[in-house]
Design a protein around this motif. Structure first.
Motif, mmCIF file in Angstrom:
data_model
loop_
_atom_site.group_PDB
_atom_site.id
_atom_site.type_symbol
_atom_site.label_atom_id
_atom_site.label_comp_id
_atom_site.label_asym_id
_atom_site.label_seq_id
_atom_site.Cartn_x
_atom_site.Cartn_y
_atom_site.Cartn_z
ATOM 1 N N ILE A 77 -84.867 58.750 -25.496
ATOM 2 C CA ILE A 77 -85.019 59.101 -26.256
ATOM 3 C C ILE A 77 -85.335 59.142 -27.882
ATOM 4 O O ILE A 77 -86.311 59.101 -28.612
ATOM 5 C CB ILE A 77 -83.045 59.341 -26.394
ATOM 6 C CG1 ILE A 77 -82.938 60.281 -25.691
ATOM 7 C CG2 ILE A 77 -83.437 59.940 -27.931
ATOM 8 C CD1 ILE A 77 -80.770 59.687 -24.964
ATOM 9 N N ASP A 78 -85.440 57.167 -27.761
ATOM 10 C CA ASP A 78 -86.133 56.635 -29.173
ATOM 11 C C ASP A 78 -87.322 57.098 -29.074
ATOM 12 O O ASP A 78 -88.160 56.722 -30.111
ATOM 13 C CB ASP A 78 -85.352 55.377 -28.747
ATOM 14 C CG ASP A 78 -84.128 54.636 -29.246
ATOM 15 O OD1 ASP A 78 -83.905 56.153 -29.993
ATOM 16 O OD2 ASP A 78 -83.773 53.766 -28.876
ATOM 17 N N LEU B 243 -84.790 65.813 -29.561
ATOM 18 C CA LEU B 243 -84.790 67.653 -28.627
ATOM 19 C C LEU B 243 -85.484 67.281 -28.041
ATOM 20 O O LEU B 243 -85.268 68.121 -26.820
ATOM 21 C CB LEU B 243 -85.144 67.658 -30.797
ATOM 22 C CG LEU B 243 -86.326 69.689 -29.788
ATOM 23 C CD1 LEU B 243 -85.181 70.645 -28.964
ATOM 24 C CD2 LEU B 243 -87.172 69.935 -30.843
ATOM 25 N N ASN B 244 -86.651 66.181 -27.378
ATOM 26 C CA ASN B 244 -88.424 66.062 -27.245
ATOM 27 C C ASN B 244 -87.190 65.908 -25.569
ATOM 28 O O ASN B 244 -87.424 66.179 -24.348
ATOM 29 C CB ASN B 244 -89.357 65.732 -27.178
ATOM 30 C CG ASN B 244 -90.211 66.660 -28.223
ATOM 31 O OD1 ASN B 244 -90.353 67.868 -27.853
ATOM 32 N ND2 ASN B 244 -91.290 65.947 -28.905
ATOM 33 N N ALA C 168 -85.107 66.723 -20.196
ATOM 34 C CA ALA C 168 -84.391 67.296 -18.781
ATOM 35 C C ALA C 168 -83.637 68.269 -18.438
ATOM 36 O O ALA C 168 -83.295 68.398 -17.446
ATOM 37 C CB ALA C 168 -82.815 66.451 -19.510
ATOM 38 N N MET C 169 -84.023 69.483 -19.229
ATOM 39 C CA MET C 169 -83.775 70.155 -18.669
ATOM 40 C C MET C 169 -85.479 70.434 -17.348
ATOM 41 O O MET C 169 -84.497 71.132 -16.200
ATOM 42 C CB MET C 169 -84.057 71.847 -20.223
ATOM 43 C CG MET C 169 -82.806 71.650 -20.875
ATOM 44 S SD MET C 169 -82.721 72.848 -21.721
ATOM 45 C CE MET C 169 -83.085 72.399 -23.601
ATOM 46 N N HIS C 170 -86.675 70.280 -17.861
ATOM 47 C CA HIS C 170 -87.669 70.493 -17.341
ATOM 48 C C HIS C 170 -87.714 69.728 -16.203
ATOM 49 O O HIS C 170 -87.658 70.567 -14.793
ATOM 50 C CB HIS C 170 -88.421 70.142 -18.176
ATOM 51 C CG HIS C 170 -89.153 71.015 -19.010
ATOM 52 N ND1 HIS C 170 -90.823 70.767 -19.288
ATOM 53 C CD2 HIS C 170 -89.364 72.158 -19.416
ATOM 54 C CE1 HIS C 170 -90.780 71.891 -20.117
ATOM 55 N NE2 HIS C 170 -89.582 72.553 -20.586
ATOM 56 N N PHE D 11 -86.549 75.036 -26.285
ATOM 57 C CA PHE D 11 -87.033 75.455 -25.479
ATOM 58 C C PHE D 11 -88.254 75.737 -24.843
ATOM 59 O O PHE D 11 -89.368 76.068 -25.807
ATOM 60 C CB PHE D 11 -86.956 76.161 -24.165
ATOM 61 C CG PHE D 11 -87.432 76.014 -22.681
ATOM 62 C CD1 PHE D 11 -86.470 74.868 -22.057
ATOM 63 C CD2 PHE D 11 -87.936 76.934 -22.083
ATOM 64 C CE1 PHE D 11 -86.607 74.541 -20.608
ATOM 65 C CE2 PHE D 11 -88.050 76.590 -20.393
ATOM 66 C CZ PHE D 11 -87.096 75.390 -19.726
ATOM 67 N N LYS D 12 -89.225 74.881 -24.330
ATOM 68 C CA LYS D 12 -90.583 74.452 -24.221
ATOM 69 C C LYS D 12 -90.914 75.248 -22.958
ATOM 70 O O LYS D 12 -90.349 74.630 -21.972
ATOM 71 C CB LYS D 12 -91.340 73.458 -23.910
ATOM 72 C CG LYS D 12 -91.267 72.417 -25.650
ATOM 73 C CD LYS D 12 -91.838 71.158 -25.297
ATOM 74 C CE LYS D 12 -91.664 70.582 -26.918
ATOM 75 N NZ LYS D 12 -92.397 68.982 -26.657
#
Length: 107
Positions: free
Chosen positions: A52-53, A58-59, A64-66, A86-87
């Motif tokens: 995360i750092d 956001l990314n 995590a969703m991907h 979302f990407k």
């Protein structure tokens, strides 16, 4: 960051399901095994603070969703996302819905 993805059967219903932030811990604990048992498939993935750092929150959330979507078998035909960011993932169409977890059972 923790993300989850689930594909539920078309006829799945449960009166307790709502925005997880509006559910008590007791209700969330009751729903988890029901959802896991009835789901066609599901995935829960975590991104930890070191990453995360490096990539920002956001990314990390999108990553995590991907990762969740990658683990689903069968792959989803359409992705509903709670929120406004979302990407694209593979060639699967998606839609972002603000406060979607309170509006759609699938979210």
């Amino acid at each position: 960051v923790t993300a989850a993805a689930v594909i539920l059967p078309k006829n799945f219903r449960n009166k307790l399901i709502n925005d997880s932030k509006q559910l008590s811990e007791v209700h969330r604990d009751k729903l988890r095994p029901v959802i896991e048992k009835k789901a066609i498939c599901f995935s829960v993935q975590h991104i930890y603070m070191e990453e995360i750092d490096q990539i920002n929150i956001l990314n990390a959330s999108i990553l995590a969703m991907h990762k969740c979507i990658e683990k689903l078998n069968p792959a989803p035909e359409f992705i509903l996302v709670d929120g406004n960011r979302f990407k694209p993932f593979a060639a699967i169409p998606h839609e972002c819905i603000i406060k979607g977890d309170g509006k759609f059972l699938a979210i």
